[in-house]
Design a protein around this motif. Sequence first.
Motif, PDB file in Angstrom:
ATOM      1  N   ASN A  86      38.015  42.864  50.957  1.00  0.00           N
ATOM      2  CA  ASN A  86      36.660  42.438  50.776  1.00  0.00           C
ATOM      3  C   ASN A  86      35.757  43.195  49.701  1.00  0.00           C
ATOM      4  N   LYS A  87      35.929  44.497  49.667  1.00  0.00           N
ATOM      5  CA  LYS A  87      35.178  45.575  48.950  1.00  0.00           C
ATOM      6  C   LYS A  87      35.455  45.222  47.434  1.00  0.00           C
ATOM      7  N   ALA A  88      36.973  44.894  47.168  1.00  0.00           N
ATOM      8  CA  ALA A  88      37.221  44.419  45.678  1.00  0.00           C
ATOM      9  C   ALA A  88      36.579  43.105  45.417  1.00  0.00           C
ATOM     10  N   TYR A  89      36.640  42.066  46.320  1.00  0.00           N
ATOM     11  CA  TYR A  89      36.167  40.948  45.935  1.00  0.00           C
ATOM     12  C   TYR A  89      34.760  40.883  45.732  1.00  0.00           C
ATOM     13  N   ALA A  90      33.930  41.759  46.748  1.00  0.00           N
ATOM     14  CA  ALA A  90      32.560  41.821  46.423  1.00  0.00           C
ATOM     15  C   ALA A  90      32.165  42.516  45.037  1.00  0.00           C
ATOM     16  N   LEU A  91      33.119  43.520  44.608  1.00  0.00           N
ATOM     17  CA  LEU A  91      32.682  44.084  43.302  1.00  0.00           C
ATOM     18  C   LEU A  91      32.914  43.212  42.253  1.00  0.00           C
ATOM     19  N   LEU A  92      34.028  42.396  42.343  1.00  0.00           N
ATOM     20  CA  LEU A  92      34.189  41.154  41.295  1.00  0.00           C
ATOM     21  C   LEU A  92      33.134  40.313  41.368  1.00  0.00           C
ATOM     22  N   ARG A  93      32.696  39.828  42.518  1.00  0.00           N
ATOM     23  CA  ARG A  93      31.560  38.918  42.445  1.00  0.00           C
ATOM     24  C   ARG A  93      30.398  39.534  41.880  1.00  0.00           C
ATOM     25  N   ASP A  94      29.989  40.843  42.180  1.00  0.00           N
ATOM     26  CA  ASP A  94      28.918  41.392  41.681  1.00  0.00           C
ATOM     27  C   ASP A  94      28.887  41.474  40.238  1.00  0.00           C
ATOM     28  N   GLU A  95      30.232  41.688  39.653  1.00  0.00           N
ATOM     29  CA  GLU A  95      30.461  41.731  38.048  1.00  0.00           C
ATOM     30  C   GLU A  95      30.534  40.592  37.526  1.00  0.00           C
ATOM     31  N   GLY A  96      30.328  39.208  38.320  1.00  0.00           N
ATOM     32  CA  GLY A  96      30.374  38.036  37.742  1.00  0.00           C
ATOM     33  C   GLY A  96      31.823  37.437  37.327  1.00  0.00           C
ATOM     34  N   TYR A  97      32.871  38.236  37.986  1.00  0.00           N
ATOM     35  CA  TYR A  97      34.226  37.637  37.319  1.00  0.00           C
ATOM     36  C   TYR A  97      34.566  36.520  38.533  1.00  0.00           C
ATOM     37  N   ILE A  98      34.121  36.413  39.752  1.00  0.00           N
ATOM     38  CA  ILE A  98      34.541  35.487  40.732  1.00  0.00           C
ATOM     39  C   ILE A  98      33.112  35.051  41.442  1.00  0.00           C
ATOM     40  N   VAL A  99      33.227  33.967  41.857  1.00  0.00           N
ATOM     41  CA  VAL A  99      31.953  33.475  42.972  1.00  0.00           C
ATOM     42  C   VAL A  99      32.782  33.173  44.146  1.00  0.00           C
ATOM     43  N   MET A 100      32.156  33.401  45.148  1.00  0.00           N
ATOM     44  CA  MET A 100      32.398  33.192  46.596  1.00  0.00           C
ATOM     45  C   MET A 100      31.646  32.117  47.053  1.00  0.00           C
ATOM     46  N   ARG A 101      32.457  30.933  47.701  1.00  0.00           N
ATOM     47  CA  ARG A 101      31.912  29.984  48.082  1.00  0.00           C
ATOM     48  C   ARG A 101      32.327  29.589  49.587  1.00  0.00           C
ATOM     49  N   ARG A 102      31.498  29.509  50.677  1.00  0.00           N
ATOM     50  CA  ARG A 102      31.794  29.124  51.854  1.00  0.00           C
ATOM     51  C   ARG A 102      32.718  28.060  52.180  1.00  0.00           C
ATOM     52  N   GLY A 103      33.800  28.009  52.493  1.00  0.00           N
ATOM     53  CA  GLY A 103      34.820  26.881  52.728  1.00  0.00           C
ATOM     54  C   GLY A 103      35.922  26.784  51.664  1.00  0.00           C
ATOM     55  N   SER A 104      35.541  27.438  50.285  1.00  0.00           N
ATOM     56  CA  SER A 104      36.470  27.474  49.262  1.00  0.00           C
ATOM     57  C   SER A 104      36.869  28.823  48.976  1.00  0.00           C
ATOM     58  N   GLY A 105      36.268  29.717  49.645  1.00  0.00           N
ATOM     59  CA  GLY A 105      36.553  30.956  49.197  1.00  0.00           C
ATOM     60  C   GLY A 105      36.284  31.596  47.838  1.00  0.00           C
ATOM     61  N   ALA A 106      37.233  32.320  47.335  1.00  0.00           N
ATOM     62  CA  ALA A 106      36.718  33.170  45.945  1.00  0.00           C
ATOM     63  C   ALA A 106      37.501  32.266  44.959  1.00  0.00           C
ATOM     64  N   LEU A 107      36.717  31.993  44.006  1.00  0.00           N
ATOM     65  CA  LEU A 107      37.084  31.310  42.719  1.00  0.00           C
ATOM     66  C   LEU A 107      36.909  32.116  41.579  1.00  0.00           C
ATOM     67  N   VAL A 108      37.821  32.253  40.195  1.00  0.00           N
ATOM     68  CA  VAL A 108      37.486  32.602  39.205  1.00  0.00           C
ATOM     69  C   VAL A 108      35.996  31.930  38.317  1.00  0.00           C
ATOM     70  N   ALA A 109      35.069  32.798  38.233  1.00  0.00           N
ATOM     71  CA  ALA A 109      33.808  32.283  37.611  1.00  0.00           C
ATOM     72  C   ALA A 109      33.944  31.942  36.462  1.00  0.00           C
ATOM     73  N   ASP A 110      32.985  30.974  35.989  1.00  0.00           N
ATOM     74  CA  ASP A 110      32.706  30.750  34.597  1.00  0.00           C
ATOM     75  C   ASP A 110      31.821  31.628  33.962  1.00  0.00           C
ATOM     76  N   ARG A 111      32.299  32.265  32.913  1.00  0.00           N
ATOM     77  CA  ARG A 111      31.616  33.453  32.303  1.00  0.00           C
ATOM     78  C   ARG A 111      30.505  32.957  31.329  1.00  0.00           C
ATOM     79  N   ARG A 112      30.167  31.667  31.099  1.00  0.00           N
ATOM     80  CA  ARG A 112      28.985  31.108  30.381  1.00  0.00           C
ATOM     81  C   ARG A 112      28.197  30.203  31.315  1.00  0.00           C
ATOM     82  N   ASP A 113      27.033  30.139  30.793  1.00  0.00           N
ATOM     83  CA  ASP A 113      25.831  29.489  31.668  1.00  0.00           C
ATOM     84  C   ASP A 113      26.117  28.022  31.268  1.00  0.00           C
ATOM     85  N   GLY A 114      25.353  27.142  31.660  1.00  0.00           N
ATOM     86  CA  GLY A 114      25.397  25.624  31.384  1.00  0.00           C
ATOM     87  C   GLY A 114      25.168  25.333  30.101  1.00  0.00           C
TER      88      GLY A 114
END
Length: 135
Positions: free
Chosen positions: A54-82
């Motif tokens: 959980n600590k590793a995932y939280a750090l990855l989330r805070d750094e923008g590498y992953i997003v956490m979605r309830r029900g979907s879990g952790a996903l690799v984040a899009d590093r670009r905006d819309g």
Amino acid sequence: MIIEVDQRSDVPIYEQLHRQIIAAIANDELALGDQLPSVRSLAVDLGINLHTVNKAYALLRDEGYIVMRRGSGALVADRRDGSGEVNLMAEMQDKQMNDDLYRLALAYKARGGAAAGFLDAAERQCGRAYRKCNS
């Protein structure tokens, strides 16, 4: 993606996970939108505490590498905006990287190293990182 934990390492386990997941993203082992294992299943698979994952995932989330979605879990984040531009988190990380490189260069210089030696070492490490991506 294969994650290995070295219980004897001086590097904390959450940091080992953090580094390996970033490497997997950089080496295209994990792509945009790929789902990471759940915190619980990864902890069980590796035989470690779920709070460590959980600590590793939280750090990855805070750094923008992953997003956490309830029900979907952790996903690799899009590093670009819309609009296709690098997002603010990526800009902040670029600034941090430059600050880190500056500190490393100062430490190398303080040990008596020359600029050419530092640049050679940096180029070798860059080559290591990008060869993995292109192989």
